[in-house]
Design a protein around this motif. Structure first.
Motif, PDB file in Angstrom:
ATOM      1  N   ILE A  61       1.020  -1.483  -0.185  1.00 45.68           N
ATOM      2  CA  ILE A  61       0.112  -0.287   0.455  1.00 45.68           C
ATOM      3  C   ILE A  61       0.938   1.272   0.336  1.00 45.68           C
ATOM      4  O   ILE A  61       1.432   1.545   0.819  1.00 45.68           O
ATOM      5  CB  ILE A  61      -0.752   0.025   1.325  1.00 45.68           C
ATOM      6  N   PRO A  62       1.289   1.754  -1.095  1.00 45.47           N
ATOM      7  CA  PRO A  62       2.345   3.144  -1.411  1.00 45.47           C
ATOM      8  C   PRO A  62       1.472   4.464  -1.022  1.00 45.47           C
ATOM      9  O   PRO A  62       0.379   4.624  -0.164  1.00 45.47           O
ATOM     10  CB  PRO A  62       2.235   2.960  -2.509  1.00 45.47           C
ATOM     11  N   GLY A  63       2.322   4.566   0.092  1.00 43.79           N
ATOM     12  CA  GLY A  63       1.730   6.021   1.137  1.00 43.79           C
ATOM     13  C   GLY A  63       1.187   5.585   2.703  1.00 43.79           C
ATOM     14  O   GLY A  63       0.800   6.717   3.363  1.00 43.79           O
ATOM     15  N   PHE A  64       0.718   4.230   3.082  1.00 44.54           N
ATOM     16  CA  PHE A  64      -0.166   3.974   3.990  1.00 44.54           C
ATOM     17  C   PHE A  64       1.562   4.852   4.911  1.00 44.54           C
ATOM     18  O   PHE A  64       2.280   4.939   5.048  1.00 44.54           O
ATOM     19  CB  PHE A  64       0.003   2.616   4.194  1.00 44.54           C
ATOM     20  N   ASP A  65       0.224   5.190   6.267  1.00 45.30           N
ATOM     21  CA  ASP A  65       0.345   6.105   6.816  1.00 45.30           C
ATOM     22  C   ASP A  65      -0.560   5.648   7.807  1.00 45.30           C
ATOM     23  O   ASP A  65      -2.023   6.228   7.733  1.00 45.30           O
ATOM     24  CB  ASP A  65       1.072   7.235   6.762  1.00 45.30           C
ATOM     25  N   VAL A  66      -0.028   6.179   9.421  1.00 49.07           N
ATOM     26  CA  VAL A  66      -0.798   6.266  10.168  1.00 49.07           C
ATOM     27  C   VAL A  66      -0.629   7.487  11.493  1.00 49.07           C
ATOM     28  O   VAL A  66       0.285   7.034  12.141  1.00 49.07           O
ATOM     29  CB  VAL A  66      -1.221   4.822  11.002  1.00 49.07           C
ATOM     30  N   GLU A  67      -1.002   7.866  11.817  1.00 52.01           N
ATOM     31  CA  GLU A  67      -1.421   8.914  12.968  1.00 52.01           C
ATOM     32  C   GLU A  67      -0.872   8.514  13.842  1.00 52.01           C
ATOM     33  O   GLU A  67      -2.291   7.783  14.895  1.00 52.01           O
ATOM     34  CB  GLU A  67      -2.548   9.749  13.008  1.00 52.01           C
TER      35      GLU A  67
ATOM     36  N   ALA B  49       1.273   0.709  18.606  1.00 57.74           N
ATOM     37  CA  ALA B  49       2.038   0.101  17.602  1.00 57.74           C
ATOM     38  C   ALA B  49       0.120  -0.685  17.011  1.00 57.74           C
ATOM     39  O   ALA B  49       0.122  -0.803  16.519  1.00 57.74           O
ATOM     40  CB  ALA B  49       2.601  -1.230  18.504  1.00 57.74           C
ATOM     41  N   LYS B  50      -0.582   0.037  18.355  1.00 56.34           N
ATOM     42  CA  LYS B  50      -2.097  -1.090  17.879  1.00 56.34           C
ATOM     43  C   LYS B  50      -2.342  -0.548  17.002  1.00 56.34           C
ATOM     44  O   LYS B  50      -3.059  -1.084  15.808  1.00 56.34           O
ATOM     45  CB  LYS B  50      -2.426  -1.175  19.218  1.00 56.34           C
ATOM     46  N   LEU B  51      -2.362   0.915  17.443  1.00 57.74           N
ATOM     47  CA  LEU B  51      -2.644   1.711  16.180  1.00 57.74           C
ATOM     48  C   LEU B  51      -2.825   1.907  14.718  1.00 57.74           C
ATOM     49  O   LEU B  51      -3.502   0.590  13.340  1.00 57.74           O
ATOM     50  CB  LEU B  51      -3.140   3.498  16.010  1.00 57.74           C
ATOM     51  N   LYS B  52      -1.429   0.802  14.436  1.00 58.24           N
ATOM     52  CA  LYS B  52      -0.794   0.792  12.788  1.00 58.24           C
ATOM     53  C   LYS B  52      -0.660  -0.706  12.580  1.00 58.24           C
ATOM     54  O   LYS B  52      -1.354  -0.290  10.977  1.00 58.24           O
ATOM     55  CB  LYS B  52       0.731   1.007  13.398  1.00 58.24           C
ATOM     56  N   SER B  53      -0.423  -1.787  13.620  1.00 53.42           N
ATOM     57  CA  SER B  53      -0.907  -2.740  13.379  1.00 53.42           C
ATOM     58  C   SER B  53      -2.493  -3.405  12.568  1.00 53.42           C
ATOM     59  O   SER B  53      -2.630  -4.111  12.038  1.00 53.42           O
ATOM     60  CB  SER B  53      -0.647  -3.557  14.305  1.00 53.42           C
ATOM     61  N   GLU B  54      -3.556  -2.976  13.705  1.00 52.71           N
ATOM     62  CA  GLU B  54      -4.950  -2.473  13.226  1.00 52.71           C
ATOM     63  C   GLU B  54      -5.202  -2.331  11.632  1.00 52.71           C
ATOM     64  O   GLU B  54      -6.246  -3.431  11.384  1.00 52.71           O
ATOM     65  CB  GLU B  54      -5.989  -2.352  14.355  1.00 52.71           C
ATOM     66  N   ALA B  55      -4.803  -1.220  11.603  1.00 53.28           N
ATOM     67  CA  ALA B  55      -5.269  -0.169  10.026  1.00 53.28           C
ATOM     68  C   ALA B  55      -4.244  -0.801   9.465  1.00 53.28           C
ATOM     69  O   ALA B  55      -5.208  -1.406   8.387  1.00 53.28           O
ATOM     70  CB  ALA B  55      -4.614   0.712  10.904  1.00 53.28           C
ATOM     71  N   ALA B  56      -3.344  -2.120   9.618  1.00 50.49           N
ATOM     72  CA  ALA B  56      -2.376  -2.478   8.673  1.00 50.49           C
ATOM     73  C   ALA B  56      -3.944  -3.602   8.011  1.00 50.49           C
ATOM     74  O   ALA B  56      -3.717  -3.859   6.720  1.00 50.49           O
ATOM     75  CB  ALA B  56      -1.182  -2.514   8.385  1.00 50.49           C
ATOM     76  N   ALA B  57      -3.738  -4.404   9.620  1.00 51.48           N
ATOM     77  CA  ALA B  57      -4.535  -5.982   8.915  1.00 51.48           C
ATOM     78  C   ALA B  57      -6.094  -4.972   8.842  1.00 51.48           C
ATOM     79  O   ALA B  57      -5.949  -6.254   7.632  1.00 51.48           O
ATOM     80  CB  ALA B  57      -4.629  -6.381  10.504  1.00 51.48           C
ATOM     81  N   GLN B  58      -6.623  -4.530   8.955  1.00 55.85           N
ATOM     82  CA  GLN B  58      -7.701  -3.852   8.290  1.00 55.85           C
ATOM     83  C   GLN B  58      -7.776  -3.658   6.488  1.00 55.85           C
ATOM     84  O   GLN B  58      -8.385  -4.382   5.999  1.00 55.85           O
ATOM     85  CB  GLN B  58      -8.576  -2.823   8.821  1.00 55.85           C
ATOM     86  N   ALA B  59      -6.794  -2.569   6.357  1.00 55.09           N
ATOM     87  CA  ALA B  59      -6.487  -3.147   4.892  1.00 55.09           C
ATOM     88  C   ALA B  59      -6.203  -3.879   4.042  1.00 55.09           C
ATOM     89  O   ALA B  59      -6.088  -3.624   2.762  1.00 55.09           O
ATOM     90  CB  ALA B  59      -5.288  -1.606   4.699  1.00 55.09           C
ATOM     91  N   LEU B  60      -5.758  -4.726   4.644  1.00 53.90           N
ATOM     92  CA  LEU B  60      -4.910  -5.787   3.638  1.00 53.90           C
ATOM     93  C   LEU B  60      -5.961  -7.117   3.668  1.00 53.90           C
ATOM     94  O   LEU B  60      -5.320  -8.132   3.093  1.00 53.90           O
ATOM     95  CB  LEU B  60      -3.573  -6.332   4.064  1.00 53.90           C
ATOM     96  N   ASN B  61      -6.400  -7.329   4.709  1.00 56.58           N
ATOM     97  CA  ASN B  61      -7.424  -8.470   5.272  1.00 56.58           C
ATOM     98  C   ASN B  61      -5.986  -9.089   5.626  1.00 56.58           C
ATOM     99  O   ASN B  61      -6.579 -10.432   5.432  1.00 56.58           O
ATOM    100  CB  ASN B  61      -8.466  -8.861   3.912  1.00 56.58           C
TER     101      ASN B  61
END
Length: 193
Positions: A33-39, A49-61
């Motif tokens: 996911i180019p440009g993937f970033d979580v505030e 850490a949780k904000l980043k891993s959960e957002a990425a897991a949801q985005a990638l399934n």
């Protein structure tokens, strides 16, 4: 070889994961996911850490690992803490961050510090699991060593009589905060399989 997606584009962190997980194909999130970033709005390493891993897991399934880590200097009331990467400004400049820590400490005698890393494993529709590692050390008066990244050149490990920036990648992975957290994750993954 199994793939592991890391919710980071930080080259230093990705390299640490590759050294510690040689049996896996480490994929930075930016490759998928180019440009993937979580505030990072959390107040703790665990939160971020949780904000980043959960957002990425949801985005990638799919399952994703993220970490949040930083330096805590005891005489500075735990600063820079969760603001380690952007301590001297939003541009995340390692040299500027180091300079600010050294300026804030001045000639303070108590130079005790620790690196902290929280690794977070998230998967769709599953509870996020976290692992924490720390390494104790002291802040030097100036930069020593050319390896590593971030605050490594000013983080002295008394047991090894070296800064983190004087350690080779495999030496660092054996004692580092990230190495300790990932070691717990590895044990969890082995037990889970």
């Amino acid at each position: 070889m199994k793939d592991i997606v890391i919710a980071s584009n930080n080259k230093g962190k990705i390299n640490d994961f590759k050294v510690i997980f040689p049996e896996y194909n480490i994929i930075p999130i930016g490759d998928l996911i180019p440009g993937f970033d979580v505030e990072e709005t959390g107040t703790t390493f665990e939160d971020n850490a949780k904000l980043k891993s959960e957002a990425a897991a949801q985005a990638l399934n799919k399952p994703v690992i993220a970490d949040d880590s930083g330096l805590e200097v005891f005489a500075l009331n735990g600063e820079p803490g969760v603001y380690s990467a952007r301590y001297a400004g939003l541009e995340k400049d390692d040299d500027a961050n180091i300079k600010k820590v050294l300026e804030q400490l001045g000639d303070t005698e108590d130079r005790r510090a620790q690196f902290v890393c929280v690794v977070s494993l998230s998967a769709p529709n599953e509870k996020t699991i976290q692992f924490k590692g720390t390494v104790q050390g002291e802040i030097t008066l100036n930069k020593i060593g050319d390896e590593g990244f971030g605050y490594d050149p000013i983080f002295y490990v008394p047991d090894l009589n070296k800064t983190m920036a004087q350690l080779q990648a495999h030496e660092k992975s054996e004692i580092s905060h990230r190495g300790k957290a990932i070691d717990q994750l590895q044990r969890y993954l082995k037990d889970d399989n």
